[in-house]
Write an enzyme that holds these catalytic residues in place. Structure first.
Site, PDB file in Angstrom:
ATOM      1  N   ASP A  12       0.819  -1.217   0.000  1.00  0.00           N
ATOM      2  CA  ASP A  12       0.000   0.000   0.000  1.00  0.00           C
ATOM      3  C   ASP A  12       0.858   1.274   0.000  1.00  0.00           C
ATOM      4  O   ASP A  12       0.326   2.381  -0.015  1.00  0.00           O
ATOM      5  CB  ASP A  12      -0.993   0.010   1.184  1.00  0.00           C
ATOM      6  CG  ASP A  12      -0.325  -0.079   2.548  1.00  0.00           C
ATOM      7  OD1 ASP A  12       0.682  -0.803   2.674  1.00  0.00           O
ATOM      8  OD2 ASP A  12      -0.819   0.570   3.490  1.00  0.00           O
ATOM      9  N   HIS A  13       2.180   1.103  -0.032  1.00  0.00           N
ATOM     10  CA  HIS A  13       3.074   2.272  -0.063  1.00  0.00           C
ATOM     11  C   HIS A  13       3.930   2.347  -1.322  1.00  0.00           C
ATOM     12  O   HIS A  13       4.579   3.362  -1.552  1.00  0.00           O
ATOM     13  CB  HIS A  13       3.962   2.289   1.189  1.00  0.00           C
ATOM     14  CG  HIS A  13       3.165   2.471   2.440  1.00  0.00           C
ATOM     15  ND1 HIS A  13       3.103   3.665   3.136  1.00  0.00           N
ATOM     16  CD2 HIS A  13       2.326   1.625   3.083  1.00  0.00           C
ATOM     17  CE1 HIS A  13       2.286   3.524   4.162  1.00  0.00           C
ATOM     18  NE2 HIS A  13       1.804   2.291   4.153  1.00  0.00           N
TER      19      HIS A  13
END
Ligand code: ZN
Ligand code: ZN
Length: 330
Positions: free
Chosen positions: A60-61
């Site tokens: 998610d980064h």
């Protein structure tokens, strides 16, 4: 704020991505899935970034990065790009190479365990190790001290003629004053003024390294994945609760605490209420909101909400988001 969700995107929030706009530079801290489209929706467009700072290598980064690099390649970008991240960045990018394909511009990968990762243009970027379930970094953009304010009355009193001589004094040169006496800059300039400091926690449990680098920061952008009622879960997954983020902000005495990485399980108003019990200066932005960070003497940092998206469906999405997805916390 380009993306403010934890772990998984929701209708209203994309996964982690924050753009720093400073002078003509555009930098990104984290690049979650869909960041390209978020940039376009925000009105910023697919800007030519100079620097991407990854706090850690959870999907998610960083999952937005392959697509972003591919788009840059397709439009024959020539400008160099540096990606900075924790150990493992080079191995990850090597594994992604078949996905990304040809990169026709210089792409530098820089792994860090902490320390100064970039410097120039009156500022530096410091990385500190944080405490997450994988190697992780927090970052601080720290501006250099700026020259003090020029005092026109003092210059006049010392007999320095208004005009080019005033400019030279402000650039640090001594100039002739009344009767040919030498006037030094320190006679007409106030004390050096601090620059701005913006700190990014990434995903982390509360930790001393982050507290230290956040001391006196103008803005602290901190994750708040959980509420205090789920503190045990926060410990297991090595995240912070809203209360913990706010307690750290209070101890560091930051100018503004910006809470992000919000879980779809928590309502923003509950996050706010919990954090507000610890610290007053809080902002909880939605995607596309902007935080303006003026020089300290020009006033406090301020949240500028994005214009409401058009259409009933978008308005619905922008409303307080329901818990739509339940996923393991990254
Ligand atoms: Zn995350
Ligand atoms: Zn994570």
């Amino acid at each position: 704020m380009v993306g403010t969700a934890a772990s998984v995107p929701t209708a209203a929030r994309g996964t982690s991505a924050t753009m720093i706009a400073r002078g003509g530079r555009r930098w990104l801290v984290d690049c979650g899935e869909g960041t390209q489209r978020q940039l376009m929706r925000s009105g910023l467009g697919l800007v030519d970034l100079d620097l991407v700072l990854l706090t850690h290598l959870h999907g998610d980064h960083y999952l937005g990065l392959p697509g972003l690099l591919k788009s840059y390649g397709l439009r024959d970008r020539e400008r160099p790009l540096t990606v900075i991240g924790p150990r493992g960045l080079t191995a990850l990018m090597t594994a992604l190479r078949p996905v990304i394909g040809r990169v026709p511009f210089p792409l530098a990968l820089q792994e860090s365990d902490g320390g100064t990762v970039w410097a120039g243009e009156g500022a530096r970027i410091e990385a500190v190790p944080t405490r997450h379930s994988v190697a992780s970094l927090g970052y601080a953009l720290v501006e250099d001290l700026r020259p003090g304010a020029f005092d026109p009355a003092a210059a006049r009193a010392l007999g320095v003629e208004e005009g080019p001589l005033w400019g030279r004094l402000q650039r640090g040169e001594s100039v002739p004053g009344a009767g040919g006496a030498i006037v030094r800059p320190d006679q007409v300039m106030g004390p050096a003024r601090p620059g701005r400091t913006i700190v990014f926690s990434g995903d982390t449990e509360p930790c001393d390294s982050l507290l230290e680098i956040a001391r006196g920061a103008t803005v602290l952008i901190h994750e708040a994945t959980f509420l205090d009622e789920d503190r045990e879960r926060a410990r297991q997954t090595r995240h912070s609760t809203a209360r913990e983020a706010a307690a750290l902000a209070r101890e560091a005495d930051v100018g503004l605490l910006v809470l992000t990485h919000l879980s779809s399980r928590c309502m923003p108003r509950d996050v706010r209420a919990e954090a507000a019990a610890e610290f007053a200066r809080i902002a909880i932005p939605r995607d596309f909101d902007q935080i303006e960070v003026p020089f300290p003497e020009k006033g406090p940092p301020e949240l500028h909400p994005a214009r409401a998206p058009a259409g009933p469906r978008a308005a619905q999405a922008a409303a307080e988001e329901p818990a739509t997805v339940s996923a393991p916390d990254l």
